[in-house]
Design a protein around this motif. Structure first.
Motif, short mmCIF file in Angstrom:
data_model
loop_
_atom_site.label_atom_id
_atom_site.label_comp_id
_atom_site.label_asym_id
_atom_site.label_seq_id
_atom_site.Cartn_x
_atom_site.Cartn_y
_atom_site.Cartn_z
N LYS A 104 -5.31 -4.43 21.85
CA LYS A 104 -5.32 -4.42 23.30
C LYS A 104 -6.29 -4.68 24.17
N THR B 215 -1.47 -6.59 16.52
CA THR B 215 -1.84 -6.78 17.83
C THR B 215 -3.20 -6.09 18.13
N MET C 157 -8.39 -8.79 30.77
CA MET C 157 -8.27 -7.42 29.90
C MET C 157 -9.49 -6.51 30.24
N GLU D 189 -3.50 -8.56 24.08
CA GLU D 189 -2.70 -8.46 25.02
C GLU D 189 -2.68 -6.90 25.59
N ASP D 190 -3.47 -6.47 26.76
CA ASP D 190 -3.71 -5.09 27.14
C ASP D 190 -2.41 -4.21 27.82
N ASN E 95 4.32 -6.23 27.94
CA ASN E 95 4.08 -7.61 27.58
C ASN E 95 3.53 -7.86 26.16
N ARG E 96 2.95 -6.91 25.65
CA ARG E 96 2.49 -7.06 24.21
C ARG E 96 3.60 -6.89 23.37
N ASP F 265 -4.61 -13.02 25.80
CA ASP F 265 -4.40 -12.88 27.11
C ASP F 265 -5.90 -13.02 27.87
N ASN G 179 7.05 -11.86 33.54
CA ASN G 179 7.40 -11.94 31.87
C ASN G 179 8.93 -11.50 31.86
N LYS H 141 2.04 -17.68 32.38
CA LYS H 141 2.78 -16.51 32.25
C LYS H 141 3.84 -16.87 33.52
#
Length: 259
Positions: free
Chosen positions: A31, A29, A54, A7-8, A12-13, A51, A211, A105
Motif C-alpha cells: 500500500k 501487493t 503515495m 498502489e495506495d 486502483n490496486r 505508483d 482508471n 494513468k
C-alpha cells in the motif's frame, strides 16, 4: 513470475492486480513505499509496478531505497512507474529515481503488457536467458451493458478487464461507496484552508475515475483540483455542490447494475 504491485488506492490496486493476474503473473501487493521495501526484502520479485503519489514514502523514494538494497544483494529488478503526470519533468524524475519505464494513468492493458514484456526481456537478454513473458490470458465470458454511456465508458472498461462484468460492477460499486465521503473530506480541507490536502484528495478521486473510465463528474473533479486555489469562495462552493450531485447520480446508476 511474481510482480510486486505498489498502489495506495484500494480500488486502483484491486484493478491493477486483476489485470496482472489475467496476464498470468503472481501478484504481491503493498500500500505504500515503506511496505514495498520490506516486502521486496522478504520475497523473490521479478518486477515491480510502482505508483508515484503515495503516503508515508512515495514511489520515487521507494524506488531509490529498493535500488540501494538490490545493489547490496547484487540483484536487479525492473521497476515500472504508474503516474497520472506525464510532463517531461515528472518522467525525468521517474528515471532519475531508478525506474526502468513508466505507464500513464489510466492504465491501458495492452500498453502495460508491452511495457512489462520490454523491461523483462531487456533484463533476460542481459542475463543471457530467453524471453519468458507469457501472452495475456483472454477472458471468455462476454460483457454487455445497456446503461447510459454518458456516465461510464463501458466499452473501455470491457476492454480493460477482459469482459468480466461482475468484476467491473464490483469495482464501480467500491468506488461509489466512498466517493461522496472523499469529496466531502476534500471540501472540509478546503474550508479549513488546507489547499494541498484538498488537492491530494481530489487527485485520488480523479485517478480512480480515470482508471475506471468514469465520465460523469470527472471534469468537475479535474476543474476543482486544477483551479481550487484560484477560485472565489462562492465559485468553489458551487462547484463542490455540482460535483456532489453528479456523484450522487453516478451512485444511483451504478447501484442499479446487476452482475
Amino acid at each position: 513470475m511474481t510482480v510486486l504491485l505498489v498502489e495506495d488506492g484500494d480500488i486502483n490496486r484491486k484493478l491493477a492486480a486483476e489485470l496482472l493476474k489475467k496476464m498470468k503473473f503472481n501478484v504481491i501487493t503493498s500500500k505504500n513505499g515503506i511496505d514495498a521495501l520490506e516486502t521486496f526484502k522478504k520475497h523473490p520479485i521479478d518486477f515491480i509496478l510502482m505508483d508515484i503519489q503515495m503516503p508515508e514514502m512515495d514511489g520515487y523514494e521507494a524506488a531509490q531505497q529498493i535500488r540501494k538494497y538490490a545493489q547490496q544483494k547484487n540483484i536487479y529488478v525492473p521497476i515500472i512507474a504508474m503516474t497520472a503526470y506525464t510532463l517531461d519533468a515528472e518522467i525525468e524524475k521517474c528515471f532519475a529515481a531508478g525506474m526502468d519505464d513508466y505507464i500513464p494513468k489510466p492504465i491501458d492493458t495492452k500498453l502495460l503488457y508491452c511495457k512489462i514484456k520490454d523491461v523483462l526481456n531487456r533484463r533476460h537478454k542481459k542475463e543471457g536467458s530467453t524471453d519468458v513473458v507469457e501472452k495475456e490470458n483472454k477472458a471468455e465470458s462476454p460483457l454487455s451493458y445497456e446503461d447510459p454511456l454518458s456516465y461510464i465508458d463501458f466499452v473501455q472498461l470491457k476492454a480493460l478487464v477482459g469482459k468480466d462484468r461482475a468484476f467491473v460492477i464490483e469495482l464501480l460499486q467500491s468506488f461509489v461507496s466512498t466517493a461522496s465521503s472523499e469529496l466531502e473530506s476534500a471540501k472540509n480541507e478546503w474550508q479549513k484552508g488546507d489547499i494541498n490536502s484538498c488537492k491530494k484528495l481530489l487527485h485520488g478521486l480523479k485517478g480512480t475515475m480515470l482508471n475506471l473510465h468514469i465520465k460523469h463528474g470527472l471534469q468537475e473533479i479535474i476543474d476543482l483540483e486544477k483551479n481550487i486555489s484560484l477560485m472565489t469562495e462562492e465559485q468553489a462552493a458551487s462547484l463542490f455542490e455540482k460535483t456532489a450531485l453528479k456523484l450522487e447520480k453516478l451512485t444511483s446508476v451504478v447501484n442499479q447494475l446487476s452482475p
